[in-house]
Design a protein around this motif. Sequence first.
Motif, PDB file in Angstrom:
ATOM      1  N   ASN A 198       0.655  -0.790   0.073  1.00  0.00           N
ATOM      2  CA  ASN A 198      -0.091   0.096  -0.100  1.00  0.00           C
ATOM      3  C   ASN A 198       0.897   1.755   0.183  1.00  0.00           C
ATOM      4  O   ASN A 198       2.070   1.320  -0.057  1.00  0.00           O
ATOM      5  CB  ASN A 198      -0.894  -0.147   1.051  1.00  0.00           C
ATOM      6  CG  ASN A 198      -1.574  -0.573   0.941  1.00  0.00           C
ATOM      7  OD1 ASN A 198      -2.223  -1.343   0.171  1.00  0.00           O
ATOM      8  ND2 ASN A 198      -2.608  -1.430   2.663  1.00  0.00           N
ATOM      9  N   VAL A 212     -10.130  10.763   9.647  1.00  0.00           N
ATOM     10  CA  VAL A 212     -10.886  10.471   8.109  1.00  0.00           C
ATOM     11  C   VAL A 212     -11.935   9.950   7.840  1.00  0.00           C
ATOM     12  O   VAL A 212     -12.736   9.536   8.925  1.00  0.00           O
ATOM     13  CB  VAL A 212      -9.864   9.091   7.636  1.00  0.00           C
ATOM     14  CG1 VAL A 212     -10.042   8.960   6.370  1.00  0.00           C
ATOM     15  CG2 VAL A 212      -8.393   9.589   8.071  1.00  0.00           C
ATOM     16  N   ALA A 214     -15.573  10.702   4.721  1.00  0.00           N
ATOM     17  CA  ALA A 214     -16.401   9.629   3.489  1.00  0.00           C
ATOM     18  C   ALA A 214     -15.356  10.591   2.405  1.00  0.00           C
ATOM     19  O   ALA A 214     -14.990  10.377   1.117  1.00  0.00           O
ATOM     20  CB  ALA A 214     -17.477   9.949   3.361  1.00  0.00           C
ATOM     21  N   ASN A 215     -15.023  11.973   2.783  1.00  0.00           N
ATOM     22  CA  ASN A 215     -14.207  12.766   2.306  1.00  0.00           C
ATOM     23  C   ASN A 215     -12.529  12.654   2.077  1.00  0.00           C
ATOM     24  O   ASN A 215     -12.091  13.448   1.375  1.00  0.00           O
ATOM     25  CB  ASN A 215     -14.537  13.678   2.216  1.00  0.00           C
ATOM     26  CG  ASN A 215     -16.090  14.308   2.255  1.00  0.00           C
ATOM     27  OD1 ASN A 215     -16.736  13.898   0.616  1.00  0.00           O
ATOM     28  ND2 ASN A 215     -16.573  15.535   2.665  1.00  0.00           N
ATOM     29  N   GLY A 216     -12.171  11.857   2.821  1.00  0.00           N
ATOM     30  CA  GLY A 216     -11.305  11.692   2.879  1.00  0.00           C
ATOM     31  C   GLY A 216     -10.869  12.053   4.317  1.00  0.00           C
ATOM     32  O   GLY A 216     -10.918  11.946   5.126  1.00  0.00           O
ATOM     33  N   ASN A 275      -2.940   4.407   2.134  1.00  0.00           N
ATOM     34  CA  ASN A 275      -3.778   3.642   1.306  1.00  0.00           C
ATOM     35  C   ASN A 275      -3.607   3.097   0.556  1.00  0.00           C
ATOM     36  O   ASN A 275      -2.973   1.924   0.166  1.00  0.00           O
ATOM     37  CB  ASN A 275      -4.137   5.239   0.985  1.00  0.00           C
ATOM     38  CG  ASN A 275      -4.181   6.460   1.222  1.00  0.00           C
ATOM     39  OD1 ASN A 275      -5.274   6.710   1.512  1.00  0.00           O
ATOM     40  ND2 ASN A 275      -2.787   7.368   1.368  1.00  0.00           N
ATOM     41  N   SER A 276      -5.211   2.197  -0.476  1.00  0.00           N
ATOM     42  CA  SER A 276      -5.334   1.084  -0.912  1.00  0.00           C
ATOM     43  C   SER A 276      -5.856   1.213  -2.262  1.00  0.00           C
ATOM     44  O   SER A 276      -7.193   2.179  -1.977  1.00  0.00           O
ATOM     45  CB  SER A 276      -6.022  -0.122  -0.523  1.00  0.00           C
ATOM     46  OG  SER A 276      -6.018  -1.205  -1.351  1.00  0.00           O
ATOM     47  N   ALA A 278      -5.897   3.863  -3.496  1.00  0.00           N
ATOM     48  CA  ALA A 278      -6.155   5.581  -3.203  1.00  0.00           C
ATOM     49  C   ALA A 278      -7.189   5.714  -2.478  1.00  0.00           C
ATOM     50  O   ALA A 278      -7.222   7.026  -2.018  1.00  0.00           O
ATOM     51  CB  ALA A 278      -6.489   6.612  -4.500  1.00  0.00           C
ATOM     52  N   THR A 279      -7.608   4.674  -1.885  1.00  0.00           N
ATOM     53  CA  THR A 279      -8.499   4.450  -0.825  1.00  0.00           C
ATOM     54  C   THR A 279      -8.198   4.555   0.950  1.00  0.00           C
ATOM     55  O   THR A 279      -7.596   3.634   0.355  1.00  0.00           O
ATOM     56  CB  THR A 279      -9.439   3.571  -0.818  1.00  0.00           C
ATOM     57  OG1 THR A 279      -9.958   3.897  -2.347  1.00  0.00           O
ATOM     58  CG2 THR A 279     -11.454   4.161  -0.249  1.00  0.00           C
ATOM     59  N   PRO A 280      -8.277   5.414   1.782  1.00  0.00           N
ATOM     60  CA  PRO A 280      -7.736   5.007   2.922  1.00  0.00           C
ATOM     61  C   PRO A 280      -8.294   3.947   3.459  1.00  0.00           C
ATOM     62  O   PRO A 280      -9.501   4.081   3.706  1.00  0.00           O
ATOM     63  CB  PRO A 280      -8.468   6.766   3.970  1.00  0.00           C
ATOM     64  CG  PRO A 280      -8.454   7.529   2.724  1.00  0.00           C
ATOM     65  CD  PRO A 280      -8.576   6.635   1.931  1.00  0.00           C
ATOM     66  N   VAL A 281      -7.237   3.124   3.857  1.00  0.00           N
ATOM     67  CA  VAL A 281      -8.384   2.370   4.457  1.00  0.00           C
ATOM     68  C   VAL A 281      -7.359   1.322   6.084  1.00  0.00           C
ATOM     69  O   VAL A 281      -8.251   1.012   6.991  1.00  0.00           O
ATOM     70  CB  VAL A 281      -7.127   0.317   4.247  1.00  0.00           C
ATOM     71  CG1 VAL A 281      -8.207   0.640   2.470  1.00  0.00           C
ATOM     72  CG2 VAL A 281      -5.504   0.403   3.663  1.00  0.00           C
TER      73      VAL A 281
END
Length: 709
Positions: A198, A212, A214-216, A275-276, A278-281
């Motif tokens: 990642n 963090v 829904a909008n990052g 991030n995976s 570009a999505t924060p995990v």
Amino acid sequence: MSKAAIEMIFCAIIGRSVHLLKRITGLSALASLAGALFLSGCGGGGGGSTPSSGGGSATVAAATMRVHYYRPDATYTNWGVYSWQGPKNPTTNWPSTPFLFTNVDSDGWGKYTDIAMDTTQTSMQFLIIQTVSTAKDCSNNQQATLTSALSTAGQEIWVVSGDCTVYTTKPGKVRFSSARAVWLASDTIVWPGASATNSYQLLVAANGGITVGANGVSGADTSYPLTVGTFSSLSNALQTKYSQYSAATVLKVPASITSTQLASMLTGEVAIVQNSAATPVDGTQIQLAPVLDSLYAAAQSATLGLSFAADVPTFSVWAPTAQSVSLNIYDTAAATTPSSTKTMIFSPGTGIWQFTAPDATWTNVKYYTFSVKVYSRSANNAVVTNTVVDPWAVSLNALDRTGSNVANLHSMVLNLADAPAQPTGWSASPLLPTLDGTDSAIYELHVRDFSTKDSSVAGASVGKFEAFAASNAGTNGMKHLKALAQAGLTHVHLLPSFEFASVDEVNCTTPNIAASIGAALAAEMAVLTTQNNDCFNWGYDPLVYGVPEGSYSTNAADGSVRVREFRDMVMGLHSIGLRVVMDVVYNHTPASGQADISILDKIVPGYYYRLDATGNVTGQSGAGSDVAAENAMTEKLVIDTLTRWADQYKVDGFRFDIMSLMPKQVLLDAQTALNAVALADGRRTTASAPGIYLYGEGWSQSGLNFVNA
């Protein structure tokens, strides 16, 4: 229709069929076996979990606790809830029978298990564990309060891996409440268990508040990209020192960040988002002790606390993550507000804040505290201003446990070399030669117990340091000790005599315990009534390590009195041929974080205490928050206060409470420093002669990342 929805309908049909089979045939055992076989593919039957009709939004059955669990790595195999209180059928046979997470949340949040509950209980006590490795997600026991609606409507809780919080409403998956990453050196961070495939960002917020949604990511002032490296690429020194992180994901800090920028970053919240695509995990804050030791190594040889030049005091406190520090001066021991406040000056090379008084008028008269403005995870991830005493203090006013426990506790501006701190004859007091363990015969006693029932001791000295003074040589207790010394006794081992937290030095009372026998309850009731304000305690709850305990002084309010009287006690014991051993408790303090009686964590949050894999303070001592003597400045606090007791109070030896929670090297370093004191003052005749005697509890300890003592 989705595959998950089809599976839910199929499992519902199977479940209804099994129920009808039981009713028609009466063969409940056969029907149950069939149900287990069919429903095992529907998320039922695992580790004692109750089959459910759906995910996080589905109705929870009455008297059922649904525990939702999210893991960023999506690896739930063999993870489950081990609960010994709350379930109708508590788990047994550690660690093989937890309620396994086999059900998928319908909203995709994570996985869950349903647990039938005993509705007569008030709480559920549990751990989330991995049955194969016996790993605990949170090292501390977790708890959920059972609601009144449980018996009719069921209940739900949510747990995010790496976060010890038990949530009663569904939280976001990415949390910054834990600190699972560790900053080893200015250019290197490690995150055990993180994915090496990642991408990562370092987030900085001067005043905290990184989240963090829904909008990052929001709340960060600045972010920096981190690159994934390898442990083998680190220096040999780092690989050796931090071998426990050899399997961790290594994250490299951009070389463009200067040491000045780094120091500034560390005064606020620093966190990492994973991030995976570009999505924060996942997200975590960072444990900072190693990088602070690296950046501020020069502080290890500096003088902290008070120092004097021609009786003019200089005040020094190590607070490298503080945004500002002020010195508060109090005119008297009883003053509740300072008469003046001075801005302290920061040294970027050492992390020390300092202020020198304009003249000597404060010395041996005034009292002081520090107000430290600092970011703290324990303060709900915010910047707070904590007013605290000096951890290196030489003396204090009286501890008043009413209200906020240390709100009016002040350090004294006391010069130990001046007459107000010295009893008559102190400068000429002879010292006894040191002995090794073979020749030592040690008598353990409690300062208060020694004289509290001795009718030959004058009232003011009863239960105090003064009961051992030469002026009390004719008392029954001192005559007894002298006779023992003549018979071969060599040392008196004093139970903790440093400043501890449990006795209110202003308001405590000595209970009058009525005699009672048999089934009579008078004595028991008298003890219960006074147990929270009694003047007695063993003292294994250290508050300030280098200060004599105030309740053993005839006047705790005057910081110079306890110092004189402790020295008077040592002179008295030396005069009858007995050496003095202090029982010291460097393995824990009674509290940490923002607790009332916390001091160290309010100055450098997260530094002085041992942290587990999630950044929570460990409690392996079983008596409070574990002190991390493996950190350089914590070791300095240990050695500085030990050498003060040996040098300034002529203590001859030390017994360490749970010594095995400390690194062996710290004890060896302490022994070297203490033996140098004894050689300088003549107690040790040569460098090869016996020195200051050290001993302690060496219980077996597990999970320590160093060779323990």
